[in-house]
Write a protein that holds these residues in place. Structure first.
Motif, mmCIF file in Angstrom:
data_model
loop_
_atom_site.group_PDB
_atom_site.id
_atom_site.type_symbol
_atom_site.label_atom_id
_atom_site.label_comp_id
_atom_site.label_asym_id
_atom_site.label_seq_id
_atom_site.Cartn_x
_atom_site.Cartn_y
_atom_site.Cartn_z
ATOM 1 N N GLY A 1 -14.933 -48.550 22.845
ATOM 2 C CA GLY A 1 -15.413 -49.571 21.928
ATOM 3 C C GLY A 1 -15.023 -50.945 22.428
ATOM 4 N N ARG B 1 -14.713 -56.583 9.591
ATOM 5 C CA ARG B 1 -14.228 -57.952 9.702
ATOM 6 C C ARG B 1 -13.613 -58.359 8.375
ATOM 7 N NH1 ARG B 1 -16.249 -63.049 8.350
ATOM 8 N NH2 ARG B 1 -15.437 -64.743 9.622
ATOM 9 N N TYR C 1 -14.920 -60.454 23.937
ATOM 10 C CA TYR C 1 -14.524 -59.063 23.774
ATOM 11 C C TYR C 1 -14.604 -58.380 25.129
ATOM 12 C CZ TYR C 1 -15.412 -59.687 18.734
ATOM 13 O OH TYR C 1 -15.396 -60.123 17.427
ATOM 14 N N PHE D 1 -13.845 -52.807 16.192
ATOM 15 C CA PHE D 1 -14.913 -51.830 16.420
ATOM 16 C C PHE D 1 -14.379 -50.402 16.467
ATOM 17 C CE2 PHE D 1 -18.671 -54.323 17.483
ATOM 18 C CZ PHE D 1 -18.134 -55.577 17.738
ATOM 19 N N GLY D 2 -15.253 -49.468 16.094
ATOM 20 C CA GLY D 2 -14.993 -48.063 16.360
ATOM 21 C C GLY D 2 -15.344 -47.727 17.797
ATOM 22 N N GLU D 3 -15.155 -46.446 18.141
ATOM 23 C CA GLU D 3 -15.337 -46.026 19.520
ATOM 24 C C GLU D 3 -16.807 -45.853 19.902
ATOM 25 O OE1 GLU D 3 -11.855 -43.776 17.597
ATOM 26 O OE2 GLU D 3 -13.887 -44.388 17.085
ATOM 27 N N MET E 1 -25.628 -56.251 22.407
ATOM 28 C CA MET E 1 -25.230 -55.771 21.076
ATOM 29 C C MET E 1 -26.162 -56.393 20.048
ATOM 30 S SD MET E 1 -22.426 -53.837 21.182
ATOM 31 C CE MET E 1 -21.406 -54.112 19.741
ATOM 32 N N ARG F 1 -12.028 -61.934 13.841
ATOM 33 C CA ARG F 1 -12.378 -60.959 14.859
ATOM 34 C C ARG F 1 -13.065 -59.756 14.237
ATOM 35 N NH1 ARG F 1 -6.898 -58.384 17.060
ATOM 36 N NH2 ARG F 1 -6.239 -60.555 17.102
ATOM 37 N N LEU F 2 -13.879 -59.096 15.037
ATOM 38 C CA LEU F 2 -14.453 -57.803 14.660
ATOM 39 C C LEU F 2 -13.586 -56.706 15.254
ATOM 40 C CD1 LEU F 2 -18.255 -58.467 15.313
ATOM 41 C CD2 LEU F 2 -17.229 -57.950 13.099
ATOM 42 N N PHE G 1 -24.316 -61.543 19.966
ATOM 43 C CA PHE G 1 -23.721 -61.213 21.256
ATOM 44 C C PHE G 1 -24.635 -61.575 22.425
ATOM 45 C CE2 PHE G 1 -19.818 -58.795 20.547
ATOM 46 C CZ PHE G 1 -19.872 -58.625 19.175
ATOM 47 N N TYR H 1 -23.628 -52.124 14.661
ATOM 48 C CA TYR H 1 -24.281 -52.734 15.804
ATOM 49 C C TYR H 1 -24.859 -51.627 16.678
ATOM 50 C CZ TYR H 1 -22.490 -57.530 15.273
ATOM 51 O OH TYR H 1 -22.227 -58.813 14.835
ATOM 52 N N PHE I 1 -11.153 -56.955 21.094
ATOM 53 C CA PHE I 1 -11.126 -58.403 20.919
ATOM 54 C C PHE I 1 -10.175 -59.056 21.909
ATOM 55 C CE2 PHE I 1 -11.010 -62.447 18.822
ATOM 56 C CZ PHE I 1 -9.673 -62.843 18.798
ATOM 57 N N PHE J 1 -20.115 -53.698 9.458
ATOM 58 C CA PHE J 1 -21.331 -53.879 10.255
ATOM 59 C C PHE J 1 -21.635 -52.612 11.049
ATOM 60 C CE2 PHE J 1 -21.321 -58.529 9.911
ATOM 61 C CZ PHE J 1 -19.984 -58.789 9.652
ATOM 62 N N GLN K 1 -26.169 -50.805 20.648
ATOM 63 C CA GLN K 1 -26.087 -51.271 22.035
ATOM 64 C C GLN K 1 -26.944 -50.376 22.918
ATOM 65 O OE1 GLN K 1 -22.324 -50.920 24.231
ATOM 66 N NE2 GLN K 1 -22.611 -53.004 24.992
ATOM 67 N N PHE L 1 -22.194 -48.804 17.115
ATOM 68 C CA PHE L 1 -20.810 -49.143 16.812
ATOM 69 C C PHE L 1 -20.681 -49.594 15.363
ATOM 70 C CE2 PHE L 1 -18.807 -48.887 20.905
ATOM 71 C CZ PHE L 1 -19.791 -49.160 21.821
ATOM 72 N N TYR M 1 -16.034 -57.334 5.401
ATOM 73 C CA TYR M 1 -17.412 -57.069 5.783
ATOM 74 C C TYR M 1 -17.441 -55.878 6.744
ATOM 75 C CZ TYR M 1 -18.570 -61.696 3.977
ATOM 76 O OH TYR M 1 -18.749 -62.787 3.165
#
Lengths: 114, 114
Positions: free
Chosen positions: A42, B95, A35, B104-106, B45, B101-102, A105, B37, A45, B35, B39, B91, B33
């Motif tokens: 964000g 998925r 990523y 992600f939001g901002e 992450m 791939r995941l 990660f 995360y 990928f 999630f 950071q 974040f 799914y």
């Protein structure tokens, strides 16, 4: 056990140079992901490996970007003729083949292109 | 394509209080799914919590819980008894069950104040 490791931690390069970023996944993890995280953004990928093959590389932004994985373990992301917009943190994640879909990660490589 | 939106770029909370981070997503998938995360400044992450879309019960992990509203496509994170160590970028990620791939939001930068 050991987590995902990435090297180098930081890389500063000049525009036009090639760079290689390395990812060592958790032992036994068959899936590996790259990523990119640009400043204040964000995660985006790039590519997904299952074993040594890459069933999804749709996130690679241009043909300057390539990645390979050997022995079902270490992966290298190569950026040729780097541009300033390539500056970002490049994160690697790995996931076991079964038991969980959680991606684990690494600490990332911060790439700065001058 | 899936999209994930976090509408709160920054939030702050006093130590020991409760805070809720918002996340909405858009997908045509029925099984997937979600999630959260975390950071921290170290860039690592860290998975906070995960939710399977087919489970109606909201996931809980110690001080962290989610409010999953499938019809509304909303997935908020509640942090109870906030601690200074909770200060980080959070974040939300999506998925597909069949994908890999995941998305992600901002991100939301959370600061816990003493």
């Amino acid at each position: 056990g050991a987590g995902v490791s990435q090297s180098p931690s930081n890389k500063v390069t000049e525009k036009g140079k090639d760079v290689e970023l390395r990812c060592d996944p958790i032992s036994g993890h068959t899936a590996l992901y790259w990523y990119r995280q640009s400043l204040g953004q964000g995660l985006e990928f790039l590519i997904y490996f299952q074993g040594n093959s890459a069933p999804d590389k749709s996130g690679l932004p241009s043909d300057r970007f390539s990645a390979e994985r050997t022995g079902g373990s270490v992966s290298t992301l190569t950026i040729q003729r780097t541009q300033q917009e390539d500056s970002a943190v490049y994160l690697c994640a790995s996931r076991p083949s079964r038991g969980t879909d959680t991606q684990y990660f690494g600490p990332g490589t911060r790439l700065t292109v001058l | 394509a899936q999209t994930v939106t976090q509408s709160q770029p920054e939030m702050s909370v006093q130590e020991a209080e409760t805070v809720t981070l918002s996340c909405t997503y858009d997908t045509s998938e029925n099984n997937y799914y979600l999630f959260w995360y975390k950071q921290p400044p170290s860039r690592q992450m860290i998975l906070v919590i995960r939710q399977e879309a087919y489970k109606q019960q909201n996931a809980t992990e110690n001080r962290f819980s989610v409010n999953f509203q499938k019809a509304a496509k909303s997935f908020s994170l509640k942090i109870s008894d906030s601690q200074l160590g909770d200060t980080a970028m959070y974040f939300c990620a999506f998925r597909k069950t069949s994908g890999s791939r995941l998305t992600f939001g901002e991100g939301t930068q959370l600061t816990v104040n003493p």
